[in-house]
Design an enzyme around this catalytic site. Structure first.
Site, PDB file in Angstrom:
ATOM      1  NE  ARG A  78      -3.605   2.487   2.530  1.00  0.00           N
ATOM      2  CZ  ARG A  78      -3.265   3.454   3.682  1.00  0.00           C
ATOM      3  NH1 ARG A  78      -2.478   3.271   4.562  1.00  0.00           N
ATOM      4  NH2 ARG A  78      -4.027   4.242   3.827  1.00  0.00           N
ATOM      5  CG  HIS A 122      -1.227   9.019   3.447  1.00  0.00           C
ATOM      6  ND1 HIS A 122      -1.370   7.684   3.313  1.00  0.00           N
ATOM      7  CD2 HIS A 122      -0.638   9.488   4.549  1.00  0.00           C
ATOM      8  CE1 HIS A 122      -1.088   7.273   4.765  1.00  0.00           C
ATOM      9  NE2 HIS A 122      -0.605   8.425   5.530  1.00  0.00           N
ATOM     10  CD  GLU A 167      -4.968   7.748   9.441  1.00  0.00           C
ATOM     11  OE1 GLU A 167      -4.164   8.650   9.740  1.00  0.00           O
ATOM     12  OE2 GLU A 167      -4.421   6.428  10.132  1.00  0.00           O
ATOM     13  CG  ASN A 292      -5.010   3.513   8.465  1.00  0.00           C
ATOM     14  OD1 ASN A 292      -5.346   2.369   7.806  1.00  0.00           O
ATOM     15  ND2 ASN A 292      -4.646   4.683   7.988  1.00  0.00           N
ATOM     16  CE1 TYR A 294      -0.063   2.787  13.623  1.00  0.00           C
ATOM     17  CE2 TYR A 294      -1.759   3.807  12.586  1.00  0.00           C
ATOM     18  CZ  TYR A 294      -0.707   3.376  12.387  1.00  0.00           C
ATOM     19  OH  TYR A 294      -0.117   3.482  11.286  1.00  0.00           O
ATOM     20  CD  GLU A 352      -1.638   4.045   8.049  1.00  0.00           C
ATOM     21  OE1 GLU A 352      -1.242   4.400   9.175  1.00  0.00           O
ATOM     22  OE2 GLU A 352      -1.672   4.692   6.889  1.00  0.00           O
TER      23      GLU A 352
HETATM   24  C1  PNW Z   1      -1.362   7.542  10.682  1.00  0.00           C
HETATM   25  N1  PNW Z   1      -4.374   9.545  15.904  1.00  0.00           N
HETATM   26  O1  PNW Z   1      -1.475   8.568  11.327  1.00  0.00           O
HETATM   27  C2  PNW Z   1      -0.962   7.858   9.221  1.00  0.00           C
HETATM   28  O2  PNW Z   1      -1.821   7.390   8.236  1.00  0.00           O
HETATM   29  C3  PNW Z   1       0.595   7.382   8.769  1.00  0.00           C
HETATM   30  O3  PNW Z   1       0.721   8.192   7.815  1.00  0.00           O
HETATM   31  C4  PNW Z   1       1.168   7.620  10.158  1.00  0.00           C
HETATM   32  O4  PNW Z   1       2.677   7.593   9.986  1.00  0.00           O
HETATM   33  C5  PNW Z   1       1.047   6.564  11.245  1.00  0.00           C
HETATM   34  O5  PNW Z   1      -0.463   6.666  11.443  1.00  0.00           O
HETATM   35  C6  PNW Z   1       1.655   6.516  12.459  1.00  0.00           C
HETATM   36  O6  PNW Z   1       1.438   7.648  13.038  1.00  0.00           O
HETATM   37  C7  PNW Z   1      -2.220   8.877  12.381  1.00  0.00           C
HETATM   38  O7  PNW Z   1      -3.827  10.448  16.640  1.00  0.00           O
HETATM   39  C8  PNW Z   1      -1.799   9.925  13.113  1.00  0.00           C
HETATM   40  O8  PNW Z   1      -5.102   8.786  16.327  1.00  0.00           O
HETATM   41  C9  PNW Z   1      -2.636  10.032  14.510  1.00  0.00           C
HETATM   42  C10 PNW Z   1      -3.730   9.288  14.737  1.00  0.00           C
HETATM   43  C11 PNW Z   1      -3.884   7.979  13.875  1.00  0.00           C
HETATM   44  C12 PNW Z   1      -3.365   8.049  13.026  1.00  0.00           C
END
Ligand code: PNW
Length: 450
Positions: A78, A122, A167, A292, A294, A352
């Site tokens: 991707r 992006h 996002e 995505n 995290y 992601e």
């Molecule tokens: C993503 N949050 O960003 C992006 O798609 C990527 O480009 C980035 O490198 C990656 O996550 C790691 O940070 C985010 O605050 C940034 O929830 C912030 C958030 C979520 C995703």
């Protein structure tokens, strides 16, 4: 005994990157500057004054980078296209060299048996469009659809998976609400407009795709499930606002054709009344949802937290990444089941998922042992499998990220890569997590339980 983990044979296994974060050479071969080029060159905006003028130098090393992806056994990759390489002013004149670059990349991926998943936006908006209002100008829906159409017509005979936006929540919250990401605005009245125009652009691009495209197109959203810190009425209401703002503000218009009503409580008089005709444009049938994931948030009411009236309660008993994000694999299973139950079980790709940690120090050389990242991947890929066992329609998984790279406002201070990047020599070195992920892919998940 539980049967061994075995993902479907047609599951997509890959990693994700984005153009501005890895390419470098942002103005090469006729490209127009992006808002991220401007932002990173504005003193005080990015940590340590870092810019992505060079970053991973992928723009010049793309051939060996594709070989590296292949060597890990991935069947998909991707990446995103830099709008300003294709259209230096964002609209109008096409820069042939820019499109040629992505065509060569796609062709090499296919020659190595790797399916490209291509993101059209992006975050690296052409600066020339920002000068005309950027996401605050309603015309951007048309600008984006025209750009998308140019790319579709060139590459849809080879690219099977397209993404309109990556996002939108981060673009708006970071770029227009809190000012920490490009273009760096902090304005409650701008944020809902930018958000709505992003979604109009998404809808217009999907409409353009149905006219010329033959494959699949979707939207990528970041989802961070919200759990109340207590059962008090105030904490429950704060949790609902946080969830509406971050997780439903973009999914609901795209999939259901309406905005969550909680947004009116959050924005107050700054929330415009959007015509139904707009929501019809936004709600185009899409072929998949990209998620995505995290971390999660445990939420409590907090009158001092602008503008949500909600803040996150740190869970000290759990591990946290360097960004302060809690490691919470169950949240990924919960997220995937929440999408299944609330949005009609659409096909989903995890577009992601990954982590940045201070890996244990070594006496010399790059940090190759990264047990915390391995643990993160193991638990999160297992969480995906658990959701599939319970009926969620999950089609693929992309680790963030292939390399350590330019982590936006954090500059190079945060490392998310499976592959270590030496920013002086630009040497790429596999971390232990890259070897681990390759084993997971080769065994279709069986190596997760080893
Ligand atoms: C993503 N949050 O960003 C992006 O798609 C990527 O480009 C980035 O490198 C990656 O996550 C790691 O940070 C985010 O605050 C940034 O929830 C912030 C958030 C979520 C995703």
């Amino acid at each position: 005994m539980t049967p061994p983990i075995q993902f479907p044979s047609d599951f997509l296994w890959g990693c994700a990157t984005s153009a501005y974060q890895i390419e470098g050479s942002p103005l090469a071969d006729g490209a127009g500057p992006s808002i991220w080029h401007r932002f990173s060159h504005t003193p005080g905006r990015v940590q340590d004054g870092d810019t992505a003028d060079v970053t991973c130098d992928h723009y010049r090393r793309w051939e060996s980078d594709v070989d590296l992806i292949q060597s890990l056994g991935m069947n998909s990759y991707r990446f995103s296209i830099a709008w300003g390489r294709v259209l230096p002013e964002g609209v109008g004149r096409i820069n042939a060299a820019g499109l040629d670059f992505y065509e060569r990349l796609v062709d090499r991926l296919l020659a190595r048996g790797i399916q490209p998943m291509v993101t059209l936006f992006h975050w690296d908006l052409p600066a020339a469009l920002d000068d005309r209002g950027g996401w605050l100008n309603r015309d951007i829906a048309q600008w984006f659809a025209e750009y998308a159409d140019i790319v579709f017509r060139r590459l849809d005979d080879r690219v099977k998976y397209w993404t309109t936006l990556n996002e939108p929540w981060v673009v708006v919250d970071g770029g227009y609400m809190h000012g920490v990401l490009a273009p760096g605005h902090r304005n409650l009245f701008e944020a809902p407009r930018a958000a709505h125009h992003l979604m109009l652009a998404h809808g217009a691009a999907v409409q353009a795709y149905r006219a010329s495209g033959r494959n699949k197109i979707g939207l990528v959203v970041n989802i961070e499930p919200k759990y109340p810190a207590s059962q008090s009425e105030a904490d429950l209401a704060a949790t609902r606002r946080a969830e509406a703002y971050m997780n439903r503000q973009y999914l609901e218009p795209a999939l259901l054709g309406s905005y969550p009503k909680e947004l009116m409580d959050i924005y107050g008089e700054a929330w415009p009344h959007w015509p139904d005709a707009d929501l019809k444009i936004i709600r185009q049938p899409i072929d998949y949802v990209g998620v995505n994931y995290y971390t999660r948030a445990v939420v409590r009411a907090d009158p001092n937290a602008w503008p949500l009236g909600a803040s996150t309660v740190k869970q000290k008993q759990h591990t946290h990444m360097e960004t302060g994000w809690e490691v919470f694999p169950q949240g990924l299973t919960d997220t995937l089941l929440w999408i299944k139950d609330n949005y009609g079980n659409p096909p989903v790709y995890i577009t992601e998922n990954g982590a940045c940690f201070f890996d244990p120090p070594q006496v010399e050389g790059p940090l190759l042992e990264d047990p915390l990242r391995i643990d993160y991947l193991r638990k999160h890929i297992t969480a995906v499998y658990n959701a599939m066992q319970r009926g969620a329609d999950i089609r693929g998984y992309f680790a963030w990220s292939l390399f350590d790279n330019f982590e936006w406002a954090f500059g190079f201070s945060k490392r998310f890569g499976l592959v270590h990047m030496n920013y002086e020599t630009l040497q790429r070195t596999l971390k232990a997590s890259a070897h681990f992920y390759a084993k997971v892919i080769a065994s279709r998940g069986a190596a997760l339980t080893e």
